[in-house]
Design an enzyme around this catalytic site. Structure first.
Site, short mmCIF file in Angstrom:
data_model
loop_
_atom_site.label_atom_id
_atom_site.label_comp_id
_atom_site.label_asym_id
_atom_site.label_seq_id
_atom_site.Cartn_x
_atom_site.Cartn_y
_atom_site.Cartn_z
N ASP A 79 0.64 -1.31 -0.06
CA ASP A 79 0.07 -0.08 0.00
C ASP A 79 1.03 1.17 0.03
O ASP A 79 1.98 1.20 -0.72
CB ASP A 79 -0.90 -0.14 1.23
N ASP A 80 0.46 2.32 0.53
CA ASP A 80 1.03 3.52 0.55
C ASP A 80 2.43 3.46 0.97
O ASP A 80 3.02 2.52 1.79
CB ASP A 80 0.09 4.54 1.22
N LYS A 156 -3.89 -0.86 -6.86
CA LYS A 156 -4.83 0.14 -6.32
C LYS A 156 -4.59 1.56 -6.34
O LYS A 156 -3.46 2.03 -6.35
CB LYS A 156 -4.78 -0.32 -4.49
N ASP A 158 -5.35 4.95 -5.51
CA ASP A 158 -6.20 5.88 -4.54
C ASP A 158 -6.48 7.43 -4.81
O ASP A 158 -6.01 7.73 -6.17
CB ASP A 158 -4.97 6.07 -2.97
N SER A 190 -10.33 3.49 -5.81
CA SER A 190 -10.83 4.17 -4.66
C SER A 190 -11.81 5.41 -4.95
O SER A 190 -12.58 5.91 -4.05
CB SER A 190 -9.58 4.88 -3.75
N ARG A 215 -13.35 0.77 -4.00
CA ARG A 215 -13.63 1.20 -2.43
C ARG A 215 -14.81 2.11 -2.45
O ARG A 215 -14.74 3.13 -3.05
CB ARG A 215 -12.50 1.51 -1.77
N ASP A 219 -12.31 4.00 5.07
CA ASP A 219 -11.15 3.06 5.50
C ASP A 219 -11.59 2.45 7.10
O ASP A 219 -12.06 3.00 7.85
CB ASP A 219 -9.90 3.73 5.92
#
Lengths: 434, 434
Positions: A79-80, A156, A158, A190, A215, A219
């Site tokens: 992820d990030d 993913k 975001d 997202s 999403r 979160d």
């Protein structure tokens, strides 16, 4: 000028773009770093938990050696906070050299050698949510190509630090750019979460054409309150959401926090059951090196996983809300089967809930059911009254099959005695009256 | 007329009444039916869980056979819904004949034969909270005598269906009546919870004279939210509450729900730690027949129990609230020792909290500490910086002792550098600035 771009892009996305990657015909399963490890980059003081190649290699080893991979948990997703603060001299994203000295392609190959897949993270905007370099519109093609060059399997995207217009352009463009690389890359968007999750702002028809999963909502956190708020939102909006889902296109209520710190065993069983009903992606975010045997057995429950992974890919619904705090959820499955979840919102003691399959709108007949957590099996007539004892914040979950072949799929009627039947051919849902 | 009665009673309670039963010099420990079993009287369909003599015998057997009794868990306490709906022909309370066919005295002797004690429940008012016969003012003496005749060891006096004037009269009268029976009966008063828990409505000086323990706040439920709301209330009001507690007189934040359905293991460790800091009564309300080994080991942790049971009987306090969601709690103990709890309200990931004993207002010196959950032991100088990793909704708890004899008890100063020192002789507390 901006308006013209927006109109052009909107028309374009409705007609030309399309996610035709053939991926994720059932909800993707795997592991994702964010909820449990966040943006921990302190490898000096916290070497076992910081975002580094070691963490992903550790988790890959666990997935490979501890029985997860065979059950379908194959994605290992970054992820990030993985990247360097600067792009390289050619404008490409690059991983932090101290935390990912082997590079991302090395990590992807480590996964592939073990039958696993690697996911990575980017952000439609000037910066990621954690402040790392984002993917502005002019960088979409180069970033998609970089991920493909690295042999990444999932991405993913975001949406921090961008506005609605940029998102409207960027999410479809990235879909096209990923497809154009020729590498099959699962695409997690997202976008709807940044639009509030609901029409008319969110166009779920379009999302199903450009993203494999998305999403819709905020979160998840490591708490039962957070799980409940997600469950509430998804089932309150089930009429909009359920029809958006299907093979290759999934609503994503966010990660499983089973095996972390905030959920009891009952609550862990509930998250697993309700995520299976929702046909949700199953991304664990936990420490597979130290997970308890109780949490592991919930996450590795074969019958629940097979419900989650049912090939029809129909997202289930809440069909009853009782004033006493019991709720019933239902999902139609292939082979004339279905899944039922009895869930208790109570915080006192086990509740003995009395009902019958006919009260739950099952058609006349005889049904075999298996309790997916206890393995108990029995046969019930639709008219037989039975009692399920549901623990506070817990579930009883059944896999229900019809031993005799039913002419029609077991269906839910709107209201008690009439309403449109579920039509398995057309994959449309009746409105369920609560 | 009412006013005159009130004034008379108030004066009387301040001067004549007094709880001189010598009981509960440390917080009472045991098991109490309410939170887990409520008013389940359905013995036909739920025979293992209904309020009946079998339930209390089952729990007594577990306390006796599974190592609980030796650790101090000796009370087996009946709560509401035990009685018949009618008093007997002589006006005495009587147990439900179907659910308690052997009678209460039989149950008391079953406990005493095993070194255990029996508690029972009544209500200052026309009815109990569950609708069973209450104890009106004219019934106080006969009920106290009935409990003594039955050889009961503890009595919880609830307050549904009475007004403030009746409570003002009834709670002290019951104290006097219990003392007058000549049998030592621990006396638990729900009175302050019905008065809002705080002065000027609540007179904690008087409560310490008439009750051994008292419920200050609402009922606990099987959820982390409930535990947190109790923790918040007790520590927000610690200046009022801590001075009220001492040997023979305890604030009661309600039952331990460890081993039930709503708390994770981390949260269970937190409830146990914070109840020990508060010098709280430790009444479990759970199913000791099926409790998990994890929950049992938390409840049977010898070092935490010894902290809870410290003979000084000083209620601890919250000494720090950090903006990052870490809080520090402290309780002074006998033998120059103290207990520290580092608690995390976070719902993300373990937090590495850096501090030193001098920052926690320990005086200059060297301290030995033991982590009560891991058993890890080390020695720290007051000035040494250290890091504790606190899990989300979890605690790190230390027993801290000074290997070298300190001239004064380790103390907390008000503010950072000055303020009144803790005076062990007078058992008074400084105001702790948060």
């Amino acid at each position: 000028m901006h308006f013209a771009v927006l109109v052009f892009a909107s028309v374009a996305t409705m007609t030309t773009f399309g996610l035709d990657n053939g991926l994720m015909r059932t909800p993707p399963m795997g592991w994702l770093a964010w909820e449990r490890y966040r943006c921990d980059i302190d490898c000096k003081n916290d070497p076992k938990n910081c975002i580094s190649e070691n963490l992903f290699i550790d988790m890959a080893d666990r997935l490979f050696e501890d029985g997860w991979k065979e059950l379908g948990y194959v994605y290992v997703n970054i992820d990030d906070c993985w990247s360097s603060m600067e792009r390289d001299k050619d404008g490409r994203l690059q991983p932090d050299p101290n935390r990912f000295p082997g590079g991302i392609q090395h990590l992807a190959r480590y996964m592939h050698d073990r039958g696993l897949k690697l996911g990575i993270y980017g952000d439609m905007g000037t910066h990621t949510c954690g402040g790392y370099p984002g993917t502005t519109l002019d960088k979409i093609e180069i970033d998609a190509q970089t991920f493909a060059d690295w042999e990444v399997d999932m991405f993913k995207f975001d949406g921090c630090y961008s506005n609605a217009v940029e998102q409207e352009l960027g999410y479809p463009l990235m879909s096209k750019a990923l497809n154009a690389t020729g590498r099959p890359i699962g695409y997690s968007c997202s976008w709807p979460a940044y639009q509030g999750g609901l029409p008319p702002k969110v166009n779920y028809t379009q999302l199903g054409q450009i993203c494999n999963l998305w999403r819709n909502y905020g979160d998840i956190q490591d708490s039962w309150n957070s799980v409940l708020s997600i469950v509430d939102w998804f089932f309150e909006n089930q009429d909009v959401l359920a029809t958006a889902a299907g093979p290759g296109r999934w609503n994503d209520p966010d990660m499983l926090v089973i095996g972390d710190f905030g959920l009891s065993m009952e609550q862990s069983r509930s998250q697993m059951a309700l995520w299976a009903i929702m046909a949700a992606p199953l991304f664990m975010s936990n420490d597979l090196r130290t997970i308890s045997s109780g949490a592991q057995s919930i996450l590795q429950n074969k019958m629940i996983i097979s419900i989650n992974q049912d090939p029809l890919g129909i997202q289930g619904r809440r069909i009853l809300k009782e004033k006493v705090g019991i709720e019933v959820f239902w999902r139609p499955l292939s082979n004339n089967a279905s899944a039922l979840v009895f869930f208790s919102r109570r915080t006192d003691m086990p509740y003995r809930y009395k009902t019958s399959l006919s009260k739950l709108n099952y058609t006349t007949g005889s049904y075999k059911f298996t309790d997916v957590y206890t393995g108990k099996t029995d046969v019930l007539k639709d008219s037989t009254e039975f009692v399920v004892s549901v623990n506070p914040t817990g579930v009883v979950m059944w896999y229900v099959s019809a031993p005799g072949k039913l002419k029609y799929h077991p269906f839910i009627r709107g209201g008690k005695l009439h309403g449109p039947a579920y039509d398995a051919e057309e994959n449309t849902f009746p409105r369920v009256f609560l």
